[in-house]
Scaffold this active site. Structure first.
Site, PDB file in Angstrom:
ATOM      1  N   ARG A 135     -44.280 -79.636 -11.627  1.00 47.38           N
ATOM      2  CA  ARG A 135     -44.282 -79.436 -10.273  1.00 47.38           C
ATOM      3  C   ARG A 135     -43.628 -80.126  -9.527  1.00 47.38           C
ATOM      4  O   ARG A 135     -42.639 -80.070  -8.160  1.00 47.38           O
ATOM      5  CB  ARG A 135     -45.700 -78.983  -9.759  1.00 47.38           C
ATOM      6  CG  ARG A 135     -46.753 -78.378 -10.451  1.00 47.38           C
ATOM      7  CD  ARG A 135     -47.815 -78.387  -9.951  1.00 47.38           C
ATOM      8  NE  ARG A 135     -48.585 -79.547 -10.784  1.00 47.38           N
ATOM      9  CZ  ARG A 135     -50.331 -79.997 -10.598  1.00 47.38           C
ATOM     10  NH1 ARG A 135     -50.825 -78.975 -11.013  1.00 47.38           N
ATOM     11  NH2 ARG A 135     -50.269 -80.928 -11.436  1.00 47.38           N
ATOM     12  N   LYS A 155     -62.221 -85.179 -21.015  1.00 46.00           N
ATOM     13  CA  LYS A 155     -62.533 -84.118 -19.659  1.00 46.00           C
ATOM     14  C   LYS A 155     -63.604 -83.271 -20.210  1.00 46.00           C
ATOM     15  O   LYS A 155     -63.610 -82.165 -20.243  1.00 46.00           O
ATOM     16  CB  LYS A 155     -61.906 -83.883 -19.285  1.00 46.00           C
ATOM     17  CG  LYS A 155     -60.844 -84.784 -18.727  1.00 46.00           C
ATOM     18  CD  LYS A 155     -59.395 -83.730 -18.743  1.00 46.00           C
ATOM     19  CE  LYS A 155     -57.839 -84.480 -17.764  1.00 46.00           C
ATOM     20  NZ  LYS A 155     -57.354 -82.809 -17.054  1.00 46.00           N
TER      21      LYS A 155
END
Length: 165
Positions: free
Chosen positions: A91, A41
């Site tokens: 989450r 990334k």
């Protein structure tokens, strides 16, 4: 001393990250928040050093937490710090599959390392660094999503970045 590692890219840090760090700090003697440098990334909005600074400002009141960076294997980093656990926030079910794979890999590389999954608070279930960046890029208010101490820094960087595109 029971040491836990809270790893992530934190690009940028959110209130969800801080919540997990704060809760982990109540379970362990020491929590090391590790900004993992992911070479896959390369398009981060903040440098690793900037992310460390943002996190330090955001958790300055958590006495048993510190911030560091690593560009290597998490299992090796944890071993070098004497950590017994990795703490990961979840989450949704979609997070679990990836995190479970990572936990099994870390356990294979470092048999003494446990992974502790903490479910996020309901108000942070939707929250991610990607959402923060997207909302901010389109002019939305991110004050409810990121720590107050670093909100202006995050807005400034994301707006600068948007102008460059």
């Amino acid at each position: 001393m029971r040491i836990a590692i809270c790893p992530g890219s934190f690009d940028p840090v959110t209130k969800g990250h801080v919540d997990i760090i704060r809760r982990a700090s109540k379970l362990f003697d020491k929590v090391i928040v590790v900004v993992m440098v992911n070479f896959n990334k390369p398009d981060s909005y903040f440098t690793a050093d900037e992310r460390v600074d943002l996190i330090r400002k955001s958790i300055k009141d958590i006495e048993n937490a510190e911030v560091d960076t690593s560009g290597g294997l998490l299992a090796d980093y944890a071993e070098s710090k004497g950590a017994c656990a990795v703490v990961k926030g979840l989450r949704a079910v979609t997070d679990f599959e990836y995190e479970f794979q990572q936990a099994l890999t870390n356990k294979k590389l470092n048999p003494n390392l446990e992974t502790v999954f903490m479910t996020t608070n309901a108000e942070n279930m939707f929250l991610s660094s990607s959402i923060v960046k997207q909302v901010c890029e389109f002019g939305g208010d991110i004050k409810e999503f990121v720590p107050e101490e670093v909100c202006d820094d995050i807005i400034k960087r994301i707006k600068e970045r948007s102008k460059q595109r």
